[in-house]
Motif scaffolding. Structure first.
Motif, PDB file in Angstrom:
ATOM      1  N   LEU A 142       0.864  -1.308   0.004  1.00 33.55           N
ATOM      2  CA  LEU A 142      -0.075   0.090   0.004  1.00 33.55           C
ATOM      3  C   LEU A 142       0.650   1.262   0.161  1.00 33.55           C
ATOM      4  O   LEU A 142       1.720   1.497   0.783  1.00 33.55           O
ATOM      5  CB  LEU A 142      -0.810   0.138   1.233  1.00 33.55           C
ATOM      6  N   LEU A 143       0.867   2.069  -1.042  1.00 29.63           N
ATOM      7  CA  LEU A 143       1.594   3.254  -1.106  1.00 29.63           C
ATOM      8  C   LEU A 143       0.886   4.512  -0.522  1.00 29.63           C
ATOM      9  O   LEU A 143      -0.119   4.559  -0.932  1.00 29.63           O
ATOM     10  CB  LEU A 143       1.830   3.675  -2.498  1.00 29.63           C
ATOM     11  N   HIS A 162       1.650  -4.820 -10.553  1.00 29.25           N
ATOM     12  CA  HIS A 162       1.313  -6.112  -9.958  1.00 29.25           C
ATOM     13  C   HIS A 162       1.998  -6.022  -8.419  1.00 29.25           C
ATOM     14  O   HIS A 162       1.623  -6.823  -7.665  1.00 29.25           O
ATOM     15  CB  HIS A 162       1.973  -7.327 -10.483  1.00 29.25           C
ATOM     16  N   ARG A 163       2.598  -5.092  -8.049  1.00 36.00           N
ATOM     17  CA  ARG A 163       3.177  -4.828  -6.741  1.00 36.00           C
ATOM     18  C   ARG A 163       2.460  -3.784  -5.886  1.00 36.00           C
ATOM     19  O   ARG A 163       2.821  -3.685  -4.672  1.00 36.00           O
ATOM     20  CB  ARG A 163       4.691  -4.306  -6.747  1.00 36.00           C
ATOM     21  N   VAL A 164       1.648  -3.116  -6.241  1.00 41.76           N
ATOM     22  CA  VAL A 164       0.768  -2.019  -5.715  1.00 41.76           C
ATOM     23  C   VAL A 164      -0.841  -2.374  -5.209  1.00 41.76           C
ATOM     24  O   VAL A 164      -1.385  -2.548  -6.562  1.00 41.76           O
ATOM     25  CB  VAL A 164       0.821  -0.816  -6.358  1.00 41.76           C
ATOM     26  N   GLY A 165      -1.218  -2.802  -4.215  1.00 38.72           N
ATOM     27  CA  GLY A 165      -2.522  -3.258  -4.101  1.00 38.72           C
ATOM     28  C   GLY A 165      -3.426  -1.845  -3.912  1.00 38.72           C
ATOM     29  O   GLY A 165      -4.830  -2.035  -3.852  1.00 38.72           O
ATOM     30  N   GLY A 166      -2.930  -0.537  -3.533  1.00 40.88           N
ATOM     31  CA  GLY A 166      -3.916   0.543  -3.353  1.00 40.88           C
ATOM     32  C   GLY A 166      -2.628   1.520  -2.734  1.00 40.88           C
ATOM     33  O   GLY A 166      -1.631   1.515  -2.686  1.00 40.88           O
ATOM     34  N   ALA A 167      -3.347   2.701  -2.757  1.00 39.46           N
ATOM     35  CA  ALA A 167      -2.584   3.961  -2.543  1.00 39.46           C
ATOM     36  C   ALA A 167      -3.525   4.834  -1.409  1.00 39.46           C
ATOM     37  O   ALA A 167      -4.740   4.977  -1.805  1.00 39.46           O
ATOM     38  CB  ALA A 167      -2.182   4.833  -3.733  1.00 39.46           C
ATOM     39  N   ILE A 233      -5.685   0.150  -9.780  1.00 39.00           N
ATOM     40  CA  ILE A 233      -5.186   0.151  -8.569  1.00 39.00           C
ATOM     41  C   ILE A 233      -6.012   1.622  -7.797  1.00 39.00           C
ATOM     42  O   ILE A 233      -6.074   2.484  -8.050  1.00 39.00           O
ATOM     43  CB  ILE A 233      -3.654   0.833  -8.461  1.00 39.00           C
ATOM     44  N   PRO A 234      -6.757   0.974  -6.953  1.00 43.37           N
ATOM     45  CA  PRO A 234      -7.680   1.805  -6.198  1.00 43.37           C
ATOM     46  C   PRO A 234      -6.922   2.980  -5.100  1.00 43.37           C
ATOM     47  O   PRO A 234      -5.721   2.571  -4.801  1.00 43.37           O
ATOM     48  CB  PRO A 234      -8.459   1.063  -5.031  1.00 43.37           C
ATOM     49  N   ALA A 235      -7.471   4.156  -4.895  1.00 50.14           N
ATOM     50  CA  ALA A 235      -6.602   5.124  -4.338  1.00 50.14           C
ATOM     51  C   ALA A 235      -7.579   6.108  -3.573  1.00 50.14           C
ATOM     52  O   ALA A 235      -8.738   6.300  -3.994  1.00 50.14           O
ATOM     53  CB  ALA A 235      -5.853   5.932  -5.344  1.00 50.14           C
ATOM     54  N   ALA A 236      -7.173   6.328  -2.510  1.00 48.22           N
ATOM     55  CA  ALA A 236      -8.020   7.321  -1.479  1.00 48.22           C
ATOM     56  C   ALA A 236      -7.270   8.912  -1.865  1.00 48.22           C
ATOM     57  O   ALA A 236      -5.887   8.676  -1.778  1.00 48.22           O
ATOM     58  CB  ALA A 236      -7.946   7.139  -0.027  1.00 48.22           C
ATOM     59  N   VAL A 237      -7.712   9.948  -2.016  1.00 51.81           N
ATOM     60  CA  VAL A 237      -7.145  11.114  -2.413  1.00 51.81           C
ATOM     61  C   VAL A 237      -7.678  12.085  -1.247  1.00 51.81           C
ATOM     62  O   VAL A 237      -8.796  12.540  -1.047  1.00 51.81           O
ATOM     63  CB  VAL A 237      -7.825  11.368  -3.644  1.00 51.81           C
ATOM     64  N   ILE A 238      -6.522  12.374  -0.355  1.00 47.69           N
ATOM     65  CA  ILE A 238      -6.893  13.370   0.649  1.00 47.69           C
ATOM     66  C   ILE A 238      -6.369  14.804   0.113  1.00 47.69           C
ATOM     67  O   ILE A 238      -5.141  14.890  -0.086  1.00 47.69           O
ATOM     68  CB  ILE A 238      -6.146  13.023   1.984  1.00 47.69           C
ATOM     69  N   VAL A 239      -7.186  15.861   0.091  1.00 43.45           N
ATOM     70  CA  VAL A 239      -6.589  17.002  -0.275  1.00 43.45           C
ATOM     71  C   VAL A 239      -6.762  18.129   0.983  1.00 43.45           C
ATOM     72  O   VAL A 239      -7.755  17.979   1.627  1.00 43.45           O
ATOM     73  CB  VAL A 239      -7.723  17.643  -1.469  1.00 43.45           C
ATOM     74  N   SER A 240      -5.869  19.005   1.229  1.00 44.50           N
ATOM     75  CA  SER A 240      -6.002  20.124   2.296  1.00 44.50           C
ATOM     76  C   SER A 240      -6.701  21.183   1.791  1.00 44.50           C
ATOM     77  O   SER A 240      -6.717  21.655   0.548  1.00 44.50           O
ATOM     78  CB  SER A 240      -4.453  20.097   2.718  1.00 44.50           C
ATOM     79  N   ARG A 293      -6.148   2.499   7.085  1.00 46.00           N
ATOM     80  CA  ARG A 293      -6.863   1.423   7.496  1.00 46.00           C
ATOM     81  C   ARG A 293      -8.051   0.736   6.706  1.00 46.00           C
ATOM     82  O   ARG A 293      -8.250  -0.002   6.483  1.00 46.00           O
ATOM     83  CB  ARG A 293      -7.375   1.453   8.919  1.00 46.00           C
ATOM     84  N   THR A 294      -8.757   1.860   6.167  1.00 47.31           N
ATOM     85  CA  THR A 294      -9.940   1.774   5.173  1.00 47.31           C
ATOM     86  C   THR A 294      -9.329   0.931   3.945  1.00 47.31           C
ATOM     87  O   THR A 294     -10.028  -0.163   3.312  1.00 47.31           O
ATOM     88  CB  THR A 294     -10.442   2.961   4.873  1.00 47.31           C
ATOM     89  N   ARG A 295      -8.277   1.469   3.417  1.00 48.75           N
ATOM     90  CA  ARG A 295      -7.653   0.840   2.133  1.00 48.75           C
ATOM     91  C   ARG A 295      -7.381  -0.724   2.641  1.00 48.75           C
ATOM     92  O   ARG A 295      -7.571  -1.425   1.722  1.00 48.75           O
ATOM     93  CB  ARG A 295      -6.674   1.663   1.632  1.00 48.75           C
ATOM     94  N   LEU A 296      -6.670  -0.703   3.659  1.00 46.77           N
ATOM     95  CA  LEU A 296      -6.228  -2.185   3.980  1.00 46.77           C
ATOM     96  C   LEU A 296      -7.447  -3.049   4.136  1.00 46.77           C
ATOM     97  O   LEU A 296      -7.254  -4.536   3.509  1.00 46.77           O
ATOM     98  CB  LEU A 296      -5.213  -2.221   5.290  1.00 46.77           C
TER      99      LEU A 296
END
Length: 299
Positions: A142-143, A162-167, A233-240, A293-296
């Protein structure tokens, strides 16, 4: 935020990204030198808790490991920062997830060697891949990428899906931001600052990195604007809310729009707004941990 820190952040998001924008080359031979922890069981195939010095293409890089099981989380800090940037997150994240956590100092930061010449994305991605290879990390990771590290994550994910499960992309530099007008605007503002740095008799490590990255800024960002994140590859995007460009309303809005556009491009991308400055990991560590934790749990 002091002047030098603001320079690294404001320019770091734009200038220390420059060398990341070319297609990545093949990594050279790498060898790992580790200082094993007494807590690592004999015969264990997982890396020990502690610092592991990786040698790649003739330079040494410091990888810091917190041993765990199940998943592997890689935390990558923004421009001008090193692995210590994650100090507020690593201990509680380890307790909350039990995962193996890896932070590292990119070339020219922390305990890692400086590399002469322009800063290039192929070198950054090669260093990260060499570190994971030498540490024996073979499963999906998880990156978690903050600011400039968003570009390292993007190119790494494209080359190694193949080496990245999410970000979890934490106010990360994303391709959508770098339109031609935005690039021209940044160049106009930062060129005098870079020239002033070059005229100084002595330079700090971060200042040398800024100069090295500025050398390829325009062509690299033109290229990066055409790059897409792998849809697999799914991702959460946190923006300030503050963005890296506090004080410049047009740049702030463009940054927010780019984050939202990126998140909207695929169904498995979530946009999360953090009421903070660009330094979300420092000001809102619990939010970052929650998204990890949500991504995991989802994957």
């Amino acid at each position: 935020m002091n002047k030098s820190r603001r320079t690294v952040t404001g320019l770091g998001v734009t200038l220390t990204l420059a060398g990341l924008l070319t297609a990545c080359g093949q990594p050279g031979s790498a060898a790992a030198q580790t200082r094993p922890s007494s807590s690592t069981p004999a015969g264990s195939s997982t890396p020990a808790t502690g610092i592991h010095m990786i040698t790649n293409n003739g330079h040494r890089l410091a990888f810091h490991v917190t041993a765990g099981r199940k998943a592997t989380i890689v935390l990558d800090a923004g421009g001008g920062e090193d692995s210590s940037y994650w100090a507020k997150i690593v201990p509680p994240l380890s307790r909350a997830t039990g995962a193996q956590i890896i932070t590292y100092d990119r070339a020219g930061t922390g305990d890692s060697d400086e590399v002469p010449g322009p800063w290039k994305v192929q070198n950054a991605v090669s260093d990260l891949k060499a570190g994971l290879d030498q540490l024996g990390v073979t499963g999906k990771v998880l990156l978690v990428a903050h600011s400039q590290a968003g570009e390292v994550a993007t190119y790494f994910a494209r080359q190694n899906p193949h080496r990245v499960g999410g970000a979890v992309l934490v106010d990360a530099s994303l391709p959508d931001f770098y339109t031609d007008p935005q690039i021209a605007r940044i160049v106009a503002v930062t060129t005098p600052q870079i020239e002033a740095l070059k005229a100084q008799a002595t330079l700090t490590k971060p200042e040398r990195q800024l100069i090295a990255t500025a050398a390829l800024y325009t062509p690299m960002h033109h290229r990066y604007h055409q790059v897409t994140w792998p849809k697999s590859i799914p991702a959460a995007v946190i923006v300030s809310t503050g963005t890296p460009f506090e004080g410049s309303a047009p740049d702030m809005q463009h940054w927010r729009d780019a984050q939202a556009d990126f998140a909207a491009r695929a169904a498995d991308r979530d946009l999360v707004v953090a009421d903070s400055s660009h330094d979300i990991p420092l000001e809102k560590p619990d939010l970052v941990i929650q998204q990890i934790r949500t991504r995991l749990q989802a994957h």
